[in-house]
Design a protein around this motif. Structure first.
Motif, PDB file in Angstrom:
ATOM      1  N   HIS A  41       0.842  -0.998   0.059  1.00  0.00           N
ATOM      2  CA  HIS A  41       0.088   0.007  -0.077  1.00  0.00           C
ATOM      3  C   HIS A  41       0.903   1.387   0.141  1.00  0.00           C
ATOM      4  CE1 HIS A  41      -4.151   0.867   0.020  1.00  0.00           C
ATOM      5  NE2 HIS A  41      -4.133   1.879   0.890  1.00  0.00           N
ATOM      6  N   SER A  42       0.214   2.576  -0.748  1.00  0.00           N
ATOM      7  CA  SER A  42       1.189   3.573  -0.701  1.00  0.00           C
ATOM      8  C   SER A  42       0.323   4.439   0.130  1.00  0.00           C
ATOM      9  CB  SER A  42       1.071   4.099  -2.258  1.00  0.00           C
ATOM     10  OG  SER A  42      -0.189   4.845  -2.490  1.00  0.00           O
ATOM     11  N   ARG A  43       1.240   5.635   0.322  1.00  0.00           N
ATOM     12  CA  ARG A  43       0.451   6.628   1.261  1.00  0.00           C
ATOM     13  C   ARG A  43      -0.469   7.437   0.456  1.00  0.00           C
ATOM     14  NH1 ARG A  43       1.773   9.429   5.899  1.00  0.00           N
ATOM     15  NH2 ARG A  43       3.493   8.214   6.225  1.00  0.00           N
ATOM     16  N   GLN A  44      -0.434   7.271  -0.781  1.00  0.00           N
ATOM     17  CA  GLN A  44      -1.526   8.079  -1.637  1.00  0.00           C
ATOM     18  C   GLN A  44      -2.761   7.058  -1.884  1.00  0.00           C
ATOM     19  OE1 GLN A  44       0.357   9.011  -5.254  1.00  0.00           O
ATOM     20  NE2 GLN A  44       1.650  10.683  -4.302  1.00  0.00           N
ATOM     21  N   GLY A  45      -2.955   6.071  -1.239  1.00  0.00           N
ATOM     22  CA  GLY A  45      -3.972   5.407  -1.259  1.00  0.00           C
ATOM     23  C   GLY A  45      -4.139   4.072  -2.107  1.00  0.00           C
ATOM     24  N   GLN A  46      -3.181   4.112  -2.898  1.00  0.00           N
ATOM     25  CA  GLN A  46      -3.196   2.979  -4.100  1.00  0.00           C
ATOM     26  C   GLN A  46      -2.701   1.697  -3.477  1.00  0.00           C
ATOM     27  OE1 GLN A  46      -1.341   5.886  -6.508  1.00  0.00           O
ATOM     28  NE2 GLN A  46      -2.853   5.600  -7.903  1.00  0.00           N
ATOM     29  N   ASN A  47      -3.247   0.541  -3.943  1.00  0.00           N
ATOM     30  CA  ASN A  47      -2.747  -0.739  -3.583  1.00  0.00           C
ATOM     31  C   ASN A  47      -1.952  -1.222  -4.930  1.00  0.00           C
ATOM     32  OD1 ASN A  47      -2.851  -3.906  -4.058  1.00  0.00           O
ATOM     33  ND2 ASN A  47      -3.116  -3.667  -2.131  1.00  0.00           N
ATOM     34  N   HIS A  48      -0.468  -1.288  -4.860  1.00  0.00           N
ATOM     35  CA  HIS A  48       0.236  -1.417  -5.784  1.00  0.00           C
ATOM     36  C   HIS A  48       0.680  -2.857  -6.004  1.00  0.00           C
ATOM     37  CE1 HIS A  48       2.583   2.710  -4.862  1.00  0.00           C
ATOM     38  NE2 HIS A  48       1.380   2.994  -5.298  1.00  0.00           N
ATOM     39  N   MET A  49       1.083  -3.252  -7.400  1.00  0.00           N
ATOM     40  CA  MET A  49       1.743  -4.414  -7.745  1.00  0.00           C
ATOM     41  C   MET A  49       2.661  -4.420  -8.350  1.00  0.00           C
ATOM     42  SD  MET A  49      -0.239  -7.219  -7.021  1.00  0.00           S
ATOM     43  CE  MET A  49       0.935  -8.281  -8.064  1.00  0.00           C
ATOM     44  N   ALA A  50       3.841  -5.094  -7.766  1.00  0.00           N
ATOM     45  CA  ALA A  50       5.454  -5.142  -8.220  1.00  0.00           C
ATOM     46  C   ALA A  50       5.382  -6.577  -9.077  1.00  0.00           C
ATOM     47  CB  ALA A  50       6.242  -5.068  -6.989  1.00  0.00           C
ATOM     48  N   TYR A  51       5.118  -6.298 -10.390  1.00  0.00           N
ATOM     49  CA  TYR A  51       5.164  -7.402 -11.175  1.00  0.00           C
ATOM     50  C   TYR A  51       6.268  -8.500 -11.007  1.00  0.00           C
ATOM     51  CZ  TYR A  51       0.568  -5.369 -12.672  1.00  0.00           C
ATOM     52  OH  TYR A  51      -0.483  -4.872 -12.787  1.00  0.00           O
ATOM     53  N   ASN A  52       7.338  -7.685 -11.075  1.00  0.00           N
ATOM     54  CA  ASN A  52       8.621  -8.377 -11.453  1.00  0.00           C
ATOM     55  C   ASN A  52       9.165  -9.272  -9.922  1.00  0.00           C
ATOM     56  OD1 ASN A  52       9.151  -7.455 -13.808  1.00  0.00           O
ATOM     57  ND2 ASN A  52      10.840  -5.762 -13.096  1.00  0.00           N
ATOM     58  N   ARG A  53       8.194  -8.817  -8.909  1.00  0.00           N
ATOM     59  CA  ARG A  53       8.438  -9.398  -7.461  1.00  0.00           C
ATOM     60  C   ARG A  53       7.374 -10.575  -7.468  1.00  0.00           C
ATOM     61  NH1 ARG A  53      10.362  -7.668  -2.336  1.00  0.00           N
ATOM     62  NH2 ARG A  53      10.982  -5.788  -3.160  1.00  0.00           N
ATOM     63  N   CYS A  54       6.394 -10.482  -7.882  1.00  0.00           N
ATOM     64  CA  CYS A  54       5.192 -11.417  -8.124  1.00  0.00           C
ATOM     65  C   CYS A  54       5.694 -13.021  -8.311  1.00  0.00           C
ATOM     66  CB  CYS A  54       3.950 -11.124  -8.707  1.00  0.00           C
ATOM     67  SG  CYS A  54       2.701 -12.139  -8.664  1.00  0.00           S
ATOM     68  N   VAL A  55       5.361 -14.023  -7.546  1.00  0.00           N
ATOM     69  CA  VAL A  55       6.045 -15.355  -7.994  1.00  0.00           C
ATOM     70  C   VAL A  55       4.470 -16.207  -8.379  1.00  0.00           C
ATOM     71  CG1 VAL A  55       8.018 -15.041  -6.726  1.00  0.00           C
ATOM     72  CG2 VAL A  55       5.916 -16.105  -5.421  1.00  0.00           C
ATOM     73  N   GLY A  56       3.324 -15.544  -8.386  1.00  0.00           N
ATOM     74  CA  GLY A  56       2.243 -16.278  -8.543  1.00  0.00           C
ATOM     75  C   GLY A  56       1.689 -17.219  -7.593  1.00  0.00           C
ATOM     76  N   THR A  57       1.715 -16.538  -6.266  1.00  0.00           N
ATOM     77  CA  THR A  57       1.177 -17.889  -5.356  1.00  0.00           C
ATOM     78  C   THR A  57      -0.527 -17.794  -5.406  1.00  0.00           C
ATOM     79  OG1 THR A  57       1.280 -16.459  -3.738  1.00  0.00           O
ATOM     80  CG2 THR A  57       3.075 -17.544  -3.893  1.00  0.00           C
ATOM     81  N   ARG A  58      -0.878 -16.622  -5.751  1.00  0.00           N
ATOM     82  CA  ARG A  58      -2.295 -16.534  -5.802  1.00  0.00           C
ATOM     83  C   ARG A  58      -3.093 -16.468  -4.311  1.00  0.00           C
ATOM     84  NH1 ARG A  58      -5.112 -20.631  -9.361  1.00  0.00           N
ATOM     85  NH2 ARG A  58      -3.124 -21.946  -8.998  1.00  0.00           N
ATOM     86  N   TYR A  59      -2.127 -16.387  -3.103  1.00  0.00           N
ATOM     87  CA  TYR A  59      -2.698 -16.395  -2.191  1.00  0.00           C
ATOM     88  C   TYR A  59      -3.327 -14.958  -1.916  1.00  0.00           C
ATOM     89  CZ  TYR A  59       0.802 -19.466  -0.476  1.00  0.00           C
ATOM     90  OH  TYR A  59       1.852 -20.672  -0.540  1.00  0.00           O
ATOM     91  N   CYS A  60      -3.120 -13.922  -2.585  1.00  0.00           N
ATOM     92  CA  CYS A  60      -3.801 -12.640  -2.527  1.00  0.00           C
ATOM     93  C   CYS A  60      -5.137 -12.724  -3.183  1.00  0.00           C
ATOM     94  CB  CYS A  60      -2.978 -11.560  -3.259  1.00  0.00           C
ATOM     95  SG  CYS A  60      -2.460 -11.929  -4.767  1.00  0.00           S
ATOM     96  N   ALA A  61      -5.335 -13.705  -4.290  1.00  0.00           N
ATOM     97  CA  ALA A  61      -6.621 -13.597  -4.839  1.00  0.00           C
ATOM     98  C   ALA A  61      -7.636 -14.357  -3.851  1.00  0.00           C
ATOM     99  CB  ALA A  61      -6.447 -14.466  -6.201  1.00  0.00           C
TER     100      ALA A  61
END
Length: 1016
Positions: free
Chosen positions: A865-885
């Motif tokens: 999360h950013s201070r500006q209220g947006q939930n970010h996605m760092a695609y290069n960091r994501c390993v596709g666990t899908r826990y978030c979904a």
């Protein structure tokens, strides 16, 4: 030293069947190593003068480099500017004002370009602009990069030069002129003053010239009625913001009725202000966007609608035309009294293809002196003449047409009697078709003239009387194309270009602005002279309409879908995958039937184990013409005794295989009438649909879509109709928002973004869905993946039906449940929609929660999360666990099951160089195995901040916007900075109607909704 040195990339490549080389070759992230270019060429190999030392150094490095390259993206080669154009600053977008006018869709728009490439359409909001962009207009930028486009003119099926075309056409026109043969120009509605002038000048050269205007989806009956009353061939314009009571009889005015664009004014009147909002009554057969937004919807056959219109006419005007008895007559009497009582604040519209019905519409609005009804600023965007088209086909078959020039039309596909047209075309000595593609018609003509896309063209358009707008090119022509207007000038012997002609036709004095200013603004508005109505034929029209004969059996009601329209953009994957707002089905058209008729015909819909929707198929027969294997959707709200079928599908020519979807309903569009008698026969086998929504009803869950009535809204406290969810804390009920699992931090510093969605203003049109596609490089995955619930849309618009007659009835039913068995039985029943349900639309995307459950479960901190209220996605960091979904209560995250870019299995726009020109360079193209979702267009918010910083000023009021909020013509979506007290979003967040989706979960979203109020 040899100039063609060749190198090995690894010593392993010299070994046959090396496992390392094979592994690298199969890796999707690495370009194939072109060993054949040098190892297979002995001459090139022997000519290399590479020293042994250099060779060994290279081999030693390259083995490690090849391993490293396996983890990197492919190398993209680019060529820098030799001389950079002054207007292009790399990384900064340019915007050009232009107008789309393709004969079906008309809108004043801005086109966003990056480094000379048009990549997105936006709305032109300057005064004088008419009609906001819809889903098809937003998708039209992708049609510019259609790989199936005509690259050059064709003569007798072979590539040719424009010089050859000119010579052949001039010779043909000369013969026609000397012999007195008929020369016919067949075009769509262009609404272009300069083109009309040019055509008149061109036609004056020939003694036997005709200009026939053909609209694939005809409004000829309405045009005939308006011409009979006002003396001009046009259509009345409507501003629904000026109406308190709106009655529609078969007119989907929130869809494509008479050119669309009515949603902006409509939405203004639907938002409750000072205790008031407009009341909307819809009388229709098919469930439409307009019907789904109505306060009261009355299902009727088209024949009954005609009788209802006469009854409304009698009540409002005091006439006494005899009306046959029909179902719902008492209800219509009440509606008529409401309309008459509204007076000038009432308005009536109708989509019935009958000149007498359209005459009564004009009569009723004139009697009411309706403020919403505007005949003076009439619409000019429908000019088709069905009678003239029918006469042309007869003339062609008789052999009396010598030369036929066509532009913007595809009659072989769209004419119901296309076989007659084809027979006549064979007797025409010279036929020319200006077309972007070698479509059904262009493939049969003598000359297929490659036409440019509107984003490559000049032009002018008068959408309504009193408005004038410019079409300007936003990119140099991609292929060897030429406009009809330039060709007419060439064939007339003029050396001018259309640009010169257009500029000379421009009336500087009349408009009070320079040519450059007009091109910059794109639009101009001026006053219009009032028209006088001749109402002598109104009474006669009423008596004729009252004698309409009922159709024995079922009535077929043809319509256009929000995504596909008249089918011009059928090869556009964005539109094919666009879910229909009502049925939520993509990649198909289908017959819609009522539940009662489906049971009688033994038709069914059912879901299979993976959630995919299946349905029966039927053979559809209209006046001896058959369409076989048409899939069936059982549609809640469909009037009993009627079935619906959309136009625009079933195309085959110049189409990619996956785009050849659906059936061609134009074949039964007899006499250009949307109403046809039909016989349905169940066929063998079932059809597999790509439907994105399995759940049809809310089942009484009133905390998802909160709604109330206008009476309760005015008379009761907000706490009664906008109930705040509570949770237990220390054995006491407290507001859910007051309980936190985390410690909050100060968010009042800097920007903090929120987004508001007004459920009263949202019509479900889906323009925001396509705009999001364009802005954020959302991939198209195809019918098979959609069926597996793997759609990639970042934004979905959920559509819910009520199980009882109203959603309030659903809540009461749920509250009355007692005991386990009663619960199981009742909830099972509540999964089925009512025969005529209320409908609600709810846009849902990432809610950008301040306490986001996705962030706590990501093992690699890819989402934060950013201070500006947006939930970010760092695609290069994501390993596709899908826990978030799994942890997201809103189910708004999408997983890239495959690589959709440069993959032959997904042969859409991202699979070829031309289609990829539409990609936005500010947003990366995601690869396989990562999660993606709405980012609240962070690239747009940052661009706004940087622009203000560069100009040395704070961000202005309401300067922030996202792709979806910009696209929302109804104003339902509003984006802004809640730390800027001047922003509209601050007022909306403090409104009594504001609520958060699933607030009791405690996620504290930065997206909020406004309670839906119904004027029932």
């Amino acid at each position: 030293m040899a100039s063609n040195k060749k190198y090995w990339q690894s010593v392993e490549e010299l070994k046959e069947d090396s496992s390392i080389v094979e592994t690298l070759r199969n890796n999707e992230f690495v370009e194939e190593i072109p060993t054949d270019e040098f190892l297979g060429d002995k001459e090139a190999l022997s000519s290399s003068s590479t020293s042994r030392r250099d060779f060994l150094k290279y081999v030693g490095f390259s083995t490690a480099a090849a391993s490293l390259a396996a983890c990197e993206g492919p190398v993209i080669k680019s060529i820098p500017y030799v001389v950079q154009p002054e207007e292009i600053i790399p990384g900064v977008a340019d915007y050009y004002a232009t107008t789309i006018a393709d004969g079906f869709d008309f809108a004043n728009i801005l086109v966003k370009t990056r480094e000379g490439r048009p990549i997105k359409v936006e709305n032109n909001n300057l005064p004088g602009s008419k009609i906001k962009a819809n889903a098809r207009v937003y998708a039209s930028v992708l049609s510019l990069y259609d790989s199936m486009r005509l690259k050059e003119p064709m003569v007798s099926g072979k590539p040719a030069s424009w010089e050859e075309v000119d010579a052949k056409v001039k010779a043909g026109l000369a013969k026609a002129s000397s012999s007195g043969g008929q020369v016919v120009l067949l075009t769509n509605t262009m609404a272009s003053p300069s083109t009309d002038k040019m055509i008149a000048e061109f036609g004056a050269r020939y003694s036997n010239f005709k200009h026939v205007v053909y609209d694939a989806v005809s409004q000829s009956e309405a045009l005939d009625a308006f011409e009979a009353v006002y003396g001009e061939r046009a259509l009345a314009d409507y501003d629904f913001s000026k109406a308190d009571v709106i009655v529609s009889v078969g007119a989907d005015f929130l869809g494509d009725w008479q050119g669309g664009g009515c949603d902006t004014g409509y939405a203004k009147g639907r938002i409750p202000k000072n205790g008031k909002m407009s009341r909307h009554v819809q009388i229709e057969a098919n469930m439409s966007l307009s019907g789904s937004n109505a306060d009261k919807r009355i299902p009727m056959t088209v024949t009954e609608q005609k009788y209802a219109l006469v009854a409304l006419y009698n009540e409002v005007t005091g006439a006494s035309a005899s009306v046959p008895s029909f179902a719902g007559k008492a209800t219509i009497a009440k509606v008529a009294k409401e309309l008459r009582a509204a007076g000038s604040k009432g308005v009536l519209v109708s989509g019935i293809d009958d000149v007498n019905a359209q005459m009564l519409v004009l009569a009723i609005n004139n009697t009411l002196q309706s403020e919403a009804f505007n005949p003076n600023g009439a619409r000019l965007i429908r000019q088709g003449n069905a009678k003239a088209v029918a006469q042309l086909v007869r003339d062609m078959k008789a052999g009396s047409v010598d030369t036929l020039i066509m532009s913007g039309v595809n009659p072989v596909y769209t004419l119901p009697n296309s076989n007659d047209f084809i027979d006549g075309l064979k007797k025409v000595k010279l036929s020319v078709a200006f077309s972007m593609k070698e479509d059904e018609t262009a493939s049969l003509t003598t000359i297929a003239a490659a036409a440019p896309h509107y984003l490559e063209s000049w032009g002018d358009v008068s959408i309504t009387k009193g408005t004038y707008s410019i079409t300007q090119p936003t990119i140099r022509p991609l292929f060897k194309t030429r406009q009809l207007q330039d060709s007419l000038l060439k064939w007339s012997g003029s050396s001018d270009t259309y640009y010169d002609y257009l500029k000379s036709s421009f009336d500087v004095v009349g408009m009070g602005k320079s040519w450059n200013q007009l091109v910059h603004d794109g639009v101009h508005a001026s006053e219009v002279m009032p028209l006088t109505a001749d109402g002598t034929g109104f009474g006669n029209a009423a008596s004729k309409l009252a004698k309409a004969k009922a159709i024995a059996g079922l009535e077929l009601v043809l319509y256009t879908k929000t995504g596909m329209g008249d089918g011009q953009q059928a090869n556009n994957p964005w539109l094919q995958e666009f879910p229909d707002p009502i049925t939520r089905v993509s990649w198909d058209n289908y017959v819609t039937v009522s539940k009662a008729d489906a049971e009688r015909l033994e038709l069914e819909n059912y879901n299979v184990a993976n959630g995919g929707l299946n349905g029966s198929t039927v053979t559809l027969e209209v006046s001896g013409k058959k369409i076989e294997n048409v899939p069936v959707i059982i549609q809640p709200g469909q009037a009993k005794g009627t079935v619906g079928l959309s136009l625009g599908y079933g195309r085959k020519a110049a189409m990619k295989k996956d785009m050849m979807t659906g059936v061609n309903a134009y074949t039964v569009y007899n006499n250009f009438n949307a109403l046809q008698p039909v016989k349905l026969t169940k066929a063998a086998g079932d059809h597999e649909f790509a439907c994105v929504q399995l759940q049809k009803t809310l089942m009484g869950r009133g905390d998802i879509i909160k709604e109330t009535t206008l009476k309760e809204f005015n008379q009761k406290d907000a706490s009664e109709w906008n109930i705040i969810p509570v949770v237990s804390l220390d054995h006491k009920e407290v507001p859910a928002s007051s309980v936190d699992l985390w410690e909050s931090f100060d968010r009042t510093t800097g920007h903090h973004f929120n987004l508001s969605i007004d459920l009263n203003a949202c019509t479900g049109c889906g323009a925001c869905v396509i705009a999001c596609h364009a802005e954020n490089n959302v991939p198209v995955v195809g019918k098979s993946e959609i069926r597996r619930s793997r759609d990639m849309h970042w934004l979905r618009i959920d559509r819910y039906y009520s199980s009882e007659d109203t959603f309030a009835g659903d809540v009461e039913t749920k509250a009355g449940i007692s005991g386990l068995m009663d619960s199981i039985e009742t909830f099972g029943e509540m999964e089925d929609p009512a025969d005529n349900p209320q409908v609600a639309f709810q846009p849902v995307f990432c809610q950008h929660c301040n306490h986001a459950p996705c962030e706590t479960v990501c093992p690699v901190a890819a989402t934060s999360h950013s201070r500006q209220g947006q939930n970010h996605m760092a695609y290069n960091r994501c390993v596709g666990t899908r826990y978030c979904a799994n942890n997201c209560p809103y189910k708004v995250r999408r997983f890239n099951w495959f690589l959709y870019n440069k993959n032959d299995e997904f042969d859409y726009h991202m699979n070829d160089d031309l289609g990829r020109m539409v990609l936005n360079p500010d947003v990366n193209v995601r690869s396989r195995g990562v999660m993606e979702k709405c980012s609240l267009c962070i690239q747009m918010t940052q661009a706004t901040i940087l622009k203000a910083k560069r100009e040395g000023r704070p961000v202005n009021k309401d300067e922030f916007y996202t792709a979806c909020t910009e696209a929302c013509g109804s104003g339902a979506m509003v984006f802004g900075d809640i730390n800027n007290e001047e922003d509209t979003i601050v007022e909306l967040k403090e409104d009594d109607r504001m609520y958060h989706l699933l607030e009791h979960v405690g996620t504290k979203p930065n997206v909020f909704y406004q309670v839906k109020v119904r004027n029932t």
